[in-house]
Design a protein around this motif. Sequence first.
Motif, mmCIF file in Angstrom:
data_model
loop_
_atom_site.group_PDB
_atom_site.id
_atom_site.type_symbol
_atom_site.label_atom_id
_atom_site.label_comp_id
_atom_site.label_asym_id
_atom_site.label_seq_id
_atom_site.Cartn_x
_atom_site.Cartn_y
_atom_site.Cartn_z
ATOM 1 N N GLU A 30 -1.520 -4.361 5.840
ATOM 2 C CA GLU A 30 -1.713 -3.019 6.377
ATOM 3 C C GLU A 30 -0.352 -2.488 6.835
ATOM 4 O O GLU A 30 0.536 -3.272 7.154
ATOM 5 C CB GLU A 30 -2.685 -3.059 7.572
ATOM 6 N N PRO A 31 -0.137 -1.183 6.836
ATOM 7 C CA PRO A 31 -1.092 -0.092 6.631
ATOM 8 C C PRO A 31 -1.225 0.381 5.176
ATOM 9 O O PRO A 31 -1.815 1.428 4.929
ATOM 10 C CB PRO A 31 -0.511 1.021 7.494
ATOM 11 N N LEU A 32 -0.685 -0.334 4.200
ATOM 12 C CA LEU A 32 -0.806 0.067 2.805
ATOM 13 C C LEU A 32 -2.260 -0.067 2.363
ATOM 14 O O LEU A 32 -2.910 -1.083 2.632
ATOM 15 C CB LEU A 32 0.093 -0.795 1.921
ATOM 16 N N SER A 33 -2.748 0.947 1.654
ATOM 17 C CA SER A 33 -4.123 0.928 1.163
ATOM 18 C C SER A 33 -4.126 1.222 -0.333
ATOM 19 O O SER A 33 -3.135 1.693 -0.903
ATOM 20 C CB SER A 33 -4.975 1.955 1.898
ATOM 21 N N LEU A 34 -5.267 0.963 -0.974
ATOM 22 C CA LEU A 34 -5.384 1.220 -2.411
ATOM 23 C C LEU A 34 -5.126 2.686 -2.740
ATOM 24 O O LEU A 34 -4.486 3.011 -3.738
ATOM 25 C CB LEU A 34 -6.776 0.812 -2.899
ATOM 26 N N GLY A 35 -5.620 3.564 -1.897
ATOM 27 C CA GLY A 35 -5.463 4.993 -2.144
ATOM 28 C C GLY A 35 -4.041 5.494 -2.016
ATOM 29 O O GLY A 35 -3.722 6.595 -2.502
ATOM 30 N N ASP A 36 -3.169 4.694 -1.404
ATOM 31 C CA ASP A 36 -1.772 5.114 -1.230
ATOM 32 C C ASP A 36 -1.017 5.197 -2.550
ATOM 33 O O ASP A 36 0.114 5.707 -2.586
ATOM 34 C CB ASP A 36 -1.037 4.150 -0.289
ATOM 35 N N ILE A 37 -1.627 4.698 -3.626
ATOM 36 C CA ILE A 37 -0.961 4.796 -4.922
ATOM 37 C C ILE A 37 -0.822 6.248 -5.348
ATOM 38 O O ILE A 37 0.006 6.593 -6.205
ATOM 39 C CB ILE A 37 -1.731 3.987 -5.985
ATOM 40 N N PHE A 38 -1.620 7.128 -4.733
ATOM 41 C CA PHE A 38 -1.538 8.560 -5.037
ATOM 42 C C PHE A 38 -0.613 9.300 -4.078
ATOM 43 O O PHE A 38 -0.428 10.506 -4.215
ATOM 44 C CB PHE A 38 -2.945 9.185 -5.001
ATOM 45 N N ASP A 39 -0.070 8.587 -3.101
ATOM 46 C CA ASP A 39 0.920 9.195 -2.217
ATOM 47 C C ASP A 39 2.179 9.514 -3.016
ATOM 48 O O ASP A 39 2.631 8.713 -3.839
ATOM 49 C CB ASP A 39 1.249 8.238 -1.072
ATOM 50 N N ALA A 40 2.761 10.670 -2.783
ATOM 51 C CA ALA A 40 3.886 11.143 -3.602
ATOM 52 C C ALA A 40 5.070 10.176 -3.542
ATOM 53 O O ALA A 40 5.657 9.834 -4.578
ATOM 54 C CB ALA A 40 4.312 12.532 -3.144
ATOM 55 N N GLU A 41 5.439 9.736 -2.343
ATOM 56 C CA GLU A 41 6.596 8.844 -2.202
ATOM 57 C C GLU A 41 6.346 7.485 -2.851
ATOM 58 O O GLU A 41 7.198 6.957 -3.572
ATOM 59 C CB GLU A 41 6.935 8.664 -0.719
ATOM 60 N N ILE A 42 5.178 6.923 -2.590
ATOM 61 C CA ILE A 42 4.867 5.603 -3.130
ATOM 62 C C ILE A 42 4.704 5.664 -4.640
ATOM 63 O O ILE A 42 5.226 4.799 -5.372
ATOM 64 C CB ILE A 42 3.598 5.038 -2.454
#
Length: 289
Positions: free
Chosen positions: A160-172
Amino acid sequence: MNTTHINTATATPRTFTIDSTLSGVSFLAAARSEFAKLKALRTSWWLSIITVALGVFIAGAVAFSFQQFAADDSAMAGDALQIAIQGQAGSYFAMILLGSLGVIAITTEYSTGAIRSSLTAVPQRFLLLSAKGLALVIWTAAVTAVMVLLSHGLTSIIAEPLSLGDIFDAEIAGMYAASWVSVVLTSLLGFGLGLLLRSSAGGIVILAVIMFVLQMVLSILYGVTGNAAWVEVLMQAEYMNLVDNAVNPNAGEFSMVPALEAWQAYVGLLIWVAVPMTLGALRFSHRDA
């Protein structure tokens, strides 16, 4: 009695020549053929499997370490982007593995003599090289994408705090794309070295020197020369420094030399790839197989 004597020992050997004016097969047909060759090459599968497995293993190990640090000290937890960057550490091993595949993709044809059959089917040499390059890019891009996605999935499950949905975060997502591009470009760098040297061992050794040895040599030289400006320029242009600047937005925080803009890093990487590719293509166009 009349006999005809043939001196085979002094007979002029026939040379292998290709009529480059022949049309041969189409580009798409050549690309499909080259991709089929990669699939048939056992080394392609082994290197690809090791790339994905090692990348995912390293991602899991990094995520577990971050989670342990966070449990012991909340100040060590880090943010989602930092965890995602560390979770992609396996991409550095992917570069040397798939870069080696790029070398082997062309040198195998020379070691087996299959390059003659390839040139017979595709007499236009630059078309043949383009087809081989496209097949290699498709293969390495697919393998790298699998590694990136699986690494993100495992890292986000553990840390945490990385989540599966963070793959759609612009920076990540941008960092993942940069990591993906860096691996694909390194496979083309290997392809160019193999094309130029026509030696699997030579190409892989030079690739390893570019990726690992050169960085250490320049770091030592930087200290010995008292941080000389010309060494600093070389360190900025060094291949792995360019990769770090392209992938990691925080690369400058831990580097001995000033950070580059992402676009500058990409230009540098393209130059690194273009030089051996161009020299190799020129050699390929002027010398028979």
